[in-house]
Design a protein around this motif. Structure first.
Motif, PDB file in Angstrom:
ATOM      1  N   LEU A  84       0.852  -1.188   0.000  1.00 31.36           N
ATOM      2  CA  LEU A  84       0.000   0.000   0.000  1.00 31.36           C
ATOM      3  C   LEU A  84       0.892   1.244   0.000  1.00 31.36           C
ATOM      4  CD1 LEU A  84      -2.800   1.302   0.179  1.00 31.36           C
ATOM      5  CD2 LEU A  84      -2.624   1.152   2.670  1.00 31.36           C
ATOM      6  N   PRO A  86       0.593   5.245  -0.154  1.00 32.39           N
ATOM      7  CA  PRO A  86      -0.277   6.428  -0.132  1.00 32.39           C
ATOM      8  C   PRO A  86       0.439   7.643  -0.715  1.00 32.39           C
ATOM      9  CG  PRO A  86       0.682   6.079   2.031  1.00 32.39           C
ATOM     10  CD  PRO A  86       1.229   4.987   1.149  1.00 32.39           C
ATOM     11  N   ARG A 120      -4.060   5.834  -3.551  1.00 36.95           N
ATOM     12  CA  ARG A 120      -3.623   4.659  -2.817  1.00 36.95           C
ATOM     13  C   ARG A 120      -3.110   3.644  -3.832  1.00 36.95           C
ATOM     14  NH1 ARG A 120      -3.946   7.942   0.443  1.00 36.95           N
ATOM     15  NH2 ARG A 120      -5.212   8.035   2.346  1.00 36.95           N
ATOM     16  N   THR A 211     -10.832   9.705  -2.685  1.00 34.38           N
ATOM     17  CA  THR A 211      -9.851   8.617  -2.703  1.00 34.38           C
ATOM     18  C   THR A 211      -9.896   7.889  -4.044  1.00 34.38           C
ATOM     19  OG1 THR A 211     -10.053   8.301  -0.310  1.00 34.38           O
ATOM     20  CG2 THR A 211      -9.111   6.483  -1.582  1.00 34.38           C
ATOM     21  N   TYR A 213      -7.936   4.527  -5.979  1.00 35.86           N
ATOM     22  CA  TYR A 213      -7.010   3.402  -5.917  1.00 35.86           C
ATOM     23  C   TYR A 213      -6.432   3.168  -7.309  1.00 35.86           C
ATOM     24  CZ  TYR A 213      -8.848   2.372  -1.295  1.00 35.86           C
ATOM     25  OH  TYR A 213      -9.206   2.448   0.026  1.00 35.86           O
ATOM     26  N   ASP A 230       3.589   2.370   2.854  1.00 39.36           N
ATOM     27  CA  ASP A 230       2.955   2.473   4.165  1.00 39.36           C
ATOM     28  C   ASP A 230       2.963   1.120   4.877  1.00 39.36           C
ATOM     29  OD1 ASP A 230       1.623   3.604   6.278  1.00 39.36           O
ATOM     30  OD2 ASP A 230      -0.363   3.232   5.452  1.00 39.36           O
TER      31      ASP A 230
END
Length: 423
Positions: A84, A86, A120, A211, A213, A230
């Protein structure tokens, strides 16, 4: 006379006792086969559940990079993994959601200075907890999978898509916070975040609706050196395999430089009950084998007592004692063979219902990211030649032990005393 032929004549002459012995053997063999079938079915289902459910391991650390996450993810115990990354990003030709209240004077700048969008970077969207447990859901399109690593695609939040009139296949442009790097991404899916819009001022990139992805390489391309990892989540088959992954992570990241968390709740909920059924099946096999030895041993002992006169006559005619023992072994073994056949037919007919009653089918672990996990196969109880061979071998072993132990008394018999007592 040959003791094998004599055993056959004895079984025919005592039809009622032979039938009773056959019935006892059928019950024992059926129970033994049932135990073996449950044990094998539990092992198959456990393997399948480990493959589809598994244990999730989360690793965090300053030294953890996307390259190291890929190295850990390539290790044999790992079946799936998801890093992940960010990053706050700018919007180009895209109108992000705005906070409901203006920024208070003297308030913190928050993340709004870094760009209004929250990117993300992921490899496998289905492994993120909100999607894995169904709190966040794909409403159209699909989620990001490992095969999308080389594609410029995005999964956007439903509120952002509605505000900009976006649908599957549309293209949006996102860029680095400083505006130096830009990437055009195609909308692959739309998801719904369950978190409501805040009632007070919140930085734009912290609003649930802002957000997106995207595949991890997109974030690396936009963020450059600022695209730090992260966390990374790895899926392995069992808690024991998680220990091996910890050793490998320790070797790559160093001692004490990372956090290692194991989430095995789904594994415990779905695999442990199957393991208990397998252990119960193994216990059933041992108990039935012991009970079979005791019951048949007692029956053979009673038969020997009732046939003392016959044994005395045979001994007085010069028959060897060991041949008399083997005669009883042959009688028990001959009865065992058809009992195994009957048990095999019974197991073939009753196996599926037995498995359905004792082996709970694990719930389907459906990921709400549009990419469902492989469904755990239902419990299958089938009669394999190997299982029938085990029953046959154990049944013959029971016949041998239950006959030889009481047969030791035959070796101590003396024909003169037997015939004298019989008169």
């Amino acid at each position: 006379m040959n003791f094998v032929k004599r055993a056959g004549m004895s079984l025919r002459a005592r039809k009622s006792r032979t039938a009773a012995l056959l019935g006892i053997f059928v019950v024992i063999c059926c129970l033994l086969l049932g135990g073996f079938l449950l044990e094998a079915a539990a092992a198959r289902q456990e393997t399948e559940a480990q493959r589809t459910v598994g244990v999730d391991v989360t690793i965090e650390g300053k030294r953890l990079t996307p390259a190291l996450a890929d190295r850990l993810g390539s290790k044999p115990p790992v079946t799936r993994y998801n890093p992940l990354l960010p990053l706050t990003a700018g919007a180009h030709g895209l109108d992000p959601l705005a906070p409901p209240e203006p920024k208070p004077r003297g308030g913190r700048g928050g993340g709004s200075e870094g760009g209004p969008l929250a990117l993300r970077g992921v490899r496998d969207l289905g492994m993120l907890l909100p999607f894995a447990y169904g709190s966040a859901k794909i409403t159209s399109g699909r989620g990001i999978v490992p095969q999308d690593a080389d594609r410029a695609v995005a999964v956007i939040e439903k509120r952002l898509a509605a505000k900009n009139g976006l649908k599957i296949g549309d293209t949006v442009r996102v860029g680095s916070a400083d505006g130096k790097r830009k990437v055009s991404v195609k909308v692959l899916g739309v998801f719904q975040d369950p978190r409501p819009d805040p009632s007070q001022w919140t930085p734009s990139n912290e609003l649930p609706g802002n957000t997106l992805y995207v595949p991890a390489p997109v974030v690396e391309r936009l963020g450059g050196d600022a695209a730090g990892l992260d966390e990374a989540v790895f899926r392995v088959g069992s808690p024991e395999q998680a220990e091996g992954l910890y050793a490998e992570a320790k070797r790559l990241l160093g001692t004490g430089d990372f956090a290692f968390r194991v989430n095995d709740k789904a594994y415990r909920d779905q695999v442990r009950p199957v393991q208990r059924v397998g252990a119960l099946a193994g216990l059933i096999v041992r108990v039935i084998a012991l009970a079979g030895v005791l019951i048949l041993g007692l029956i053979v002992m009673l038969q020997i007592r009732e046939r003392r006169h016959e044994l005395g006559v045979l001994l007085s005619m010069g028959e060897k004692k060991w041949k008399l023992v083997f005669q009883h072994i042959v009688e028990a073994a001959v009865v065992c063979l058809p009992a195994v056949a009957v048990a095999a037919l019974t197991g073939h007919a009753a196996g599926p219902s037995l498995g359905g009653a004792l082996l709970d089918r694990p719930q389907r672990n459906t990921v709400a990211a549009g990419v469902p996990d492989a469904e755990v196969a239902p419990p299958t109880v089938r009669v394999d030649p190997a299982d029938v061979g085990k029953v046959l071998g154990l049944g013959l072993g029971i016949s041998l032990v239950s006959t030889v132990v009481p047969g030791i008394g035959i070796l101590r018999l003396h024909p003169r005393s037997i015939l004298a007592d019989s008169e």
